[in-house]
Design a protein around this motif. Structure first.
Motif, PDB file in Angstrom:
ATOM      1  N   MET B  78       0.892  -1.342   0.117  1.00 59.13           N
ATOM      2  CA  MET B  78      -0.095   0.040  -0.192  1.00 59.13           C
ATOM      3  C   MET B  78       1.064   1.190  -0.006  1.00 59.13           C
ATOM      4  O   MET B  78       0.555   2.168  -0.525  1.00 59.13           O
ATOM      5  CB  MET B  78      -1.061  -0.070   1.294  1.00 59.13           C
ATOM      6  CG  MET B  78      -1.803   1.153   1.363  1.00 59.13           C
ATOM      7  SD  MET B  78      -3.062   1.394   2.577  1.00 59.13           S
ATOM      8  CE  MET B  78      -1.846   2.210   3.668  1.00 59.13           C
ATOM      9  N   PHE B 100       1.628  -4.761   5.673  1.00 58.83           N
ATOM     10  CA  PHE B 100       2.119  -4.521   6.942  1.00 58.83           C
ATOM     11  C   PHE B 100       0.568  -3.844   7.440  1.00 58.83           C
ATOM     12  O   PHE B 100       0.410  -2.965   7.217  1.00 58.83           O
ATOM     13  CB  PHE B 100       3.092  -3.697   7.139  1.00 58.83           C
ATOM     14  CG  PHE B 100       3.617  -3.636   8.602  1.00 58.83           C
ATOM     15  CD1 PHE B 100       4.617  -4.051   9.213  1.00 58.83           C
ATOM     16  CD2 PHE B 100       2.950  -2.551   9.629  1.00 58.83           C
ATOM     17  CE1 PHE B 100       5.052  -4.041  10.299  1.00 58.83           C
ATOM     18  CE2 PHE B 100       3.260  -2.336  10.627  1.00 58.83           C
ATOM     19  CZ  PHE B 100       4.464  -2.888  11.113  1.00 58.83           C
ATOM     20  N   ASN B 102      -1.410  -2.514  10.463  1.00 60.16           N
ATOM     21  CA  ASN B 102      -1.408  -1.796  11.590  1.00 60.16           C
ATOM     22  C   ASN B 102      -2.659  -0.940  11.690  1.00 60.16           C
ATOM     23  O   ASN B 102      -2.608   0.158  12.615  1.00 60.16           O
ATOM     24  CB  ASN B 102      -0.207  -1.282  12.117  1.00 60.16           C
ATOM     25  CG  ASN B 102       0.396  -0.414  11.263  1.00 60.16           C
ATOM     26  OD1 ASN B 102      -0.079  -0.010  10.256  1.00 60.16           O
ATOM     27  ND2 ASN B 102       1.267   0.262  11.968  1.00 60.16           N
ATOM     28  N   ILE B 103      -3.417  -0.807  10.799  1.00 58.88           N
ATOM     29  CA  ILE B 103      -4.573   0.215  10.653  1.00 58.88           C
ATOM     30  C   ILE B 103      -5.935  -0.577  10.485  1.00 58.88           C
ATOM     31  O   ILE B 103      -6.072  -1.626   9.843  1.00 58.88           O
ATOM     32  CB  ILE B 103      -4.369   1.433   9.760  1.00 58.88           C
ATOM     33  CG1 ILE B 103      -4.111   0.692   8.316  1.00 58.88           C
ATOM     34  CG2 ILE B 103      -3.406   2.327  10.034  1.00 58.88           C
ATOM     35  CD1 ILE B 103      -4.070   1.857   7.231  1.00 58.88           C
ATOM     36  N   TYR B 106      -7.382  -1.011   6.440  1.00 58.42           N
ATOM     37  CA  TYR B 106      -6.308  -1.337   5.170  1.00 58.42           C
ATOM     38  C   TYR B 106      -6.993  -2.188   4.289  1.00 58.42           C
ATOM     39  O   TYR B 106      -7.982  -2.912   4.528  1.00 58.42           O
ATOM     40  CB  TYR B 106      -5.434  -2.324   5.884  1.00 58.42           C
ATOM     41  CG  TYR B 106      -3.981  -2.602   5.287  1.00 58.42           C
ATOM     42  CD1 TYR B 106      -3.113  -1.804   5.295  1.00 58.42           C
ATOM     43  CD2 TYR B 106      -4.192  -3.652   4.039  1.00 58.42           C
ATOM     44  CE1 TYR B 106      -1.879  -1.974   4.399  1.00 58.42           C
ATOM     45  CE2 TYR B 106      -3.228  -3.613   3.311  1.00 58.42           C
ATOM     46  CZ  TYR B 106      -1.964  -3.051   3.372  1.00 58.42           C
ATOM     47  OH  TYR B 106      -0.988  -3.090   2.605  1.00 58.42           O
ATOM     48  N   PRO B 107      -6.825  -1.499   3.009  1.00 55.31           N
ATOM     49  CA  PRO B 107      -7.709  -2.168   1.946  1.00 55.31           C
ATOM     50  C   PRO B 107      -7.136  -3.671   1.664  1.00 55.31           C
ATOM     51  O   PRO B 107      -6.231  -4.142   2.147  1.00 55.31           O
ATOM     52  CB  PRO B 107      -7.246  -1.263   0.761  1.00 55.31           C
ATOM     53  CG  PRO B 107      -5.828  -0.611   1.130  1.00 55.31           C
ATOM     54  CD  PRO B 107      -5.926  -0.587   2.645  1.00 55.31           C
ATOM     55  N   ILE B 112      -5.332  -3.631  -4.004  1.00 56.24           N
ATOM     56  CA  ILE B 112      -3.994  -2.881  -4.022  1.00 56.24           C
ATOM     57  C   ILE B 112      -3.319  -3.489  -5.230  1.00 56.24           C
ATOM     58  O   ILE B 112      -2.618  -2.573  -5.940  1.00 56.24           O
ATOM     59  CB  ILE B 112      -2.877  -3.234  -2.699  1.00 56.24           C
ATOM     60  CG1 ILE B 112      -3.953  -2.521  -1.479  1.00 56.24           C
ATOM     61  CG2 ILE B 112      -1.637  -2.913  -2.928  1.00 56.24           C
ATOM     62  CD1 ILE B 112      -2.825  -3.163  -0.432  1.00 56.24           C
TER      63      ILE B 112
END
Lengths: 534, 191
Positions: B78, B100, B102-103, B106-107, B112
């Motif tokens: 991303m 990665f 960590n949100i 995240y798509p 992507i």
């Protein structure tokens, strides 16, 4: 001489060592931290016995550097821009005392606030204190300027402000070294009263400062950095400050621009410096990395002279750092279309590292404070400020170093209950201790949580003055032993930690809870080093 | 010769080691170099990038202008897309395929990949897996550098020398692991 690949910060540090500096003083702060770290990693500095330990805050650093200057040796003090607010008393008055050994004050500004709470421009401080300001545009220029800055400092017995911004501080380029100078011997000032700012002496010193500030304008070691180059097209000239010059050249593909350009990198300057370009051109574009400092002077209050383009008329955005595109647009060059960021790309804000002790502390705090509703937690400057973001959403303020403690006192004075401060260990010894003394003297009903990770975490894990001393400091200030609690922020201790917090919220006096667990970044680095040294 | 390179990833993924390796190679080749880094707050799990400029002529700006980058090297898929405004029309995008996350928003991997495939010159590789197979699981960043190496206008040998220099202090074993990772990344690139 040797060529080195250095960050702007490192170029400044190397230049200071090569200029015979004897003492480096600093408190960590992005983007200035790497100056001190470079000195600490230098074997040359270690062999020479150059001072290289962190100070408790920027004020103590500033004054210690002034002390070394008093003793005749060259000293440098470095800080981020907001650190200069903390050091301002010593800084402004060092212009009044003057110096003995050369003294350079480095302020690293952070336009666009990559890692800061504001984007103040330190050049105003230089003008305010009436000291020369150097503002390099490249790593090589930064290196060379340090030599001249020490020279000017000693020639006029005045401290010099050295202003850099994030993009120079944290950009690497090759730097050509010069022949190194020897350190200065110990020598006290020839006038034993020159550092005594009693009013009668201060009045005399102020006249000296006023006259030096005028003379410095014409000194060739200053004026050499303000270079005018003529160009064929006189419709619009450009005045650049600091690294704005690089963005200008980038728009001319590194070739000499076909318009008049005045590159300013040292202050103060003479009227003639400016007149050369303004008399030649019908209009002037001013490119400054930071505030419209020169632009405001040139416009004056009436703003009815020369046609001026810059940050104040919207040609350049009023806030934020510059880049090649902003400068190109201001020059009126055609804007070519670029690819767009796809909408699926989401924001990725910084967050606590996996397993961070601050997180466990905030989990306990959120549970303990929940019954009282929102709005009770004053926080401070450090990694733990990230608890403002989800999933924690745990804090209600982040203002300046130490403000958590003092704001919790004021809010408690107003009747807020409970009133809780959250502050890191290094921030506490930087500026939290005096506030705690206020609370103890007044018997304020506050709970101060010191989230102690035994390091200065956000800036990359520098030594903390607080390590191993926090409980003793709090006791010494007068916090009652039964309300000085130490907890270990781990998931397994969660219930116990919530209980401790609830108990201390209920106490109508000063409580301190020290939540003690080493930063996981520092801990893993320490373990790696221990393993490597086995 | 001019190479403007954007390096991207998430704080802690080792993009600065990639930058340092290319930087050392540039110095060995007697090239000019400017490399802008992100330090401080964003390093805590946030998005990080580095602008790396190498050229046989002096370089003015520390920042790459929009639309000028010849190459985006990303250790996170991303993040490779975040810097598209810098990528030139003919520029290459080389990225790791491993997200990665960590949100919370995240798509999806498909979204992507679809966006990356819109870029004519792209290369997606599973750097972590390749690193594991080459026996240097922790050197995913060097795999990515190896995969991007054909698009950097310097001899492969000078990148190898840079890796030796960069990891030299950590001992022969680590140097060898990183060189293997570099080579396996290069082998994964269709030449």
């Amino acid at each position: 001489m040797e060529k080195l690949l250095l960050l702007g910060d490192e170029a400044i540090a190397q230049a200071a060592l090569d200029s015979g500096m004897s003492g480096m003083y600093a408190y960590p702060g992005t983007p200035s931290t790497e100056i001190m770290e470079y000195i600490q990693a230098s074997s040359d500095a270690r062999e020479r016995g150059v001072h290289m330990m962190w100070s408790s805050n920027e004020k103590t650093a500033m004054e210690a550097a002034l002390g070394m200057s008093y003793a005749g040796k060259r000293a440098m003090v470095a800080m981020k821009h907001v650190g200069l607010n903390v050091a301002a008393d010593g800084f402004i008055n060092s212009a009044m005392t003057g110096v003995n050994g050369g003294l350079i004050v480095v302020a690293a500004d952070d336009p666009s606030m990559h890692s800061s709470q504001n984007e103040q421009d330190s050049r105003f401080y230089g003008k305010f204190a009436m000291v020369p300001v150097f503002e390099p545009s490249s790593q090589q220029e930064a290196y060379e300027m340090i030599f001249d800055a020490f020279h000017i400092s000693e020639k006029y017995r005045i401290p010099v402000l050295f202003r850099i911004t994030t993009r120079l501080a944290h950009s690497r380029a090759s730097v050509q070294r010069k022949k190194a100078l020897k350190e200065k011997p110990l020598s006290i000032p020839s006038d034993p009263m020159s550092f005594v700012l009693l009013p009668a002496i201060a009045r005399r010193k102020y006249k000296t400062l006023l006259s030096s500030y005028e003379t410095i304008k014409s000194d060739s070691k200053v004026s050499v950095y303000n270079q005018f180059t003529n160009g064929g097209n006189h419709e619009m000239g450009v005045i650049t400050c600091g690294i704005a010059y690089n963005y200008l050249l980038e728009n001319f593909n590194g070739k000499s621009p076909d318009i008049p350009v005045l590159k300013i990198a040292a202050y103060p300057f003479t009227k003639e410096t400016i007149r050369e370009i303004t008399s030649l051109c019908r209009s002037v574009l001013i490119l400054e990395e930071g505030a419209p400092f020169i632009e405001e002077y040139l416009r004056g209050i009436l703003d009815d002279g020369l046609r001026i383009y810059g940050r104040l008329d919207g040609t350049v955005p009023r806030d934020g750092e510059l880049n090649p595109a902003i400068v190109g647009k201001a020059l009126g060059l055609p804007v070519s279309s670029v690819r767009e960021v796809p909408s699926i790309v989401k924001m990725r804000p910084p967050s606590f590292c996996k397993g961070c002790g601050h997180g466990d502390m905030f989990d306990a705090l959120n549970e303990a404070i929940r019954p009282f509703g929102p709005g009770h937690v004053f926080a401070d400057i450090g990694c733990y400020t990230l608890a403002a973001l989800p999933p924690y959403s745990a804090i209600n303020s982040c203002v300046d170093m130490g403000a958590s403690v003092t704001m919790s006192i004021g809010a408690s004075d107003a009747g807020l209950f409970p009133s809780v401060a959250v502050i890191g260990d290094s921030t506490f010894t930087h500026s939290g201790m005096t506030g705690l003394l206020d609370a103890v003297v007044k018997k304020s009903a506050v709970t101060v949580i010191i989230s102690d990770n035994s390091t200065t975490g956000m800036t990359g894990g520098q030594d903390s003055q607080a390590t191993g001393r926090l409980a003793a400091i709090c006791e010494g200030i007068g916090v009652e032993t039964e309300h000085l609690r130490i907890i270990i922020p781990l998931k397994k201790n969660h219930d116990e930690n919530v209980k401790v917090m609830k108990e201390e919220f209920e106490y109508k006096g000063v409580s301190v809870i020290i939540a003690q667990r080493e930063c996981i970044q520092t801990a893993s680095r320490r373990k790696r080093n221990e393993a490597a040294n086995k | 010769m001019k190479n403007d390179i954007i390096l991207s990833g998430v704080g802690g993924q080792g993009i600065l080691s990639i930058a340092a390796a290319i930087g050392l190679a540039a110095v060995e080749n007697g090239l000019f170099l400017k490399q802008s880094e992100v330090h401080g707050m964003s390093q805590r799990g946030g998005d990080v990038q580095s602008h790396l400029r190498i050229s046989d002529k002096p370089i003015s700006s520390d920042l790459i202008p929009y639309g000028f980058a010849d190459l985006i090297i990303s250790v996170e898929p991303m993040e490779s897309l975040r810097y598209l405004p810098w990528l030139s029309e003919k520029g290459w995008l080389v990225t790791n395929s491993n997200p990665f996350i960590n949100i919370p928003d995240y798509p999806s991997a498909e979204e992507i990949i679809a966006e990356i495939k819109k870029i004519t010159n792209h290369l997606i590789i599973d750097a972590d897996n390749i690193a594991k197979q080459s026996g240097s699981a922790r050197s995913g960043n060097m795999v990515i550098l190896g995969a991007a190496s054909p698009y950097i206008d310097m001899d492969y040998e000078s990148l190898q020398n840079a890796v030796k220099k960069l990891f030299g202090k950590k001992g022969t074993e680590i140097v060898e692991a990183n060189l293997r990772a570099l080579q396996s990344g290069r082998d994964a690139t269709p030449m």
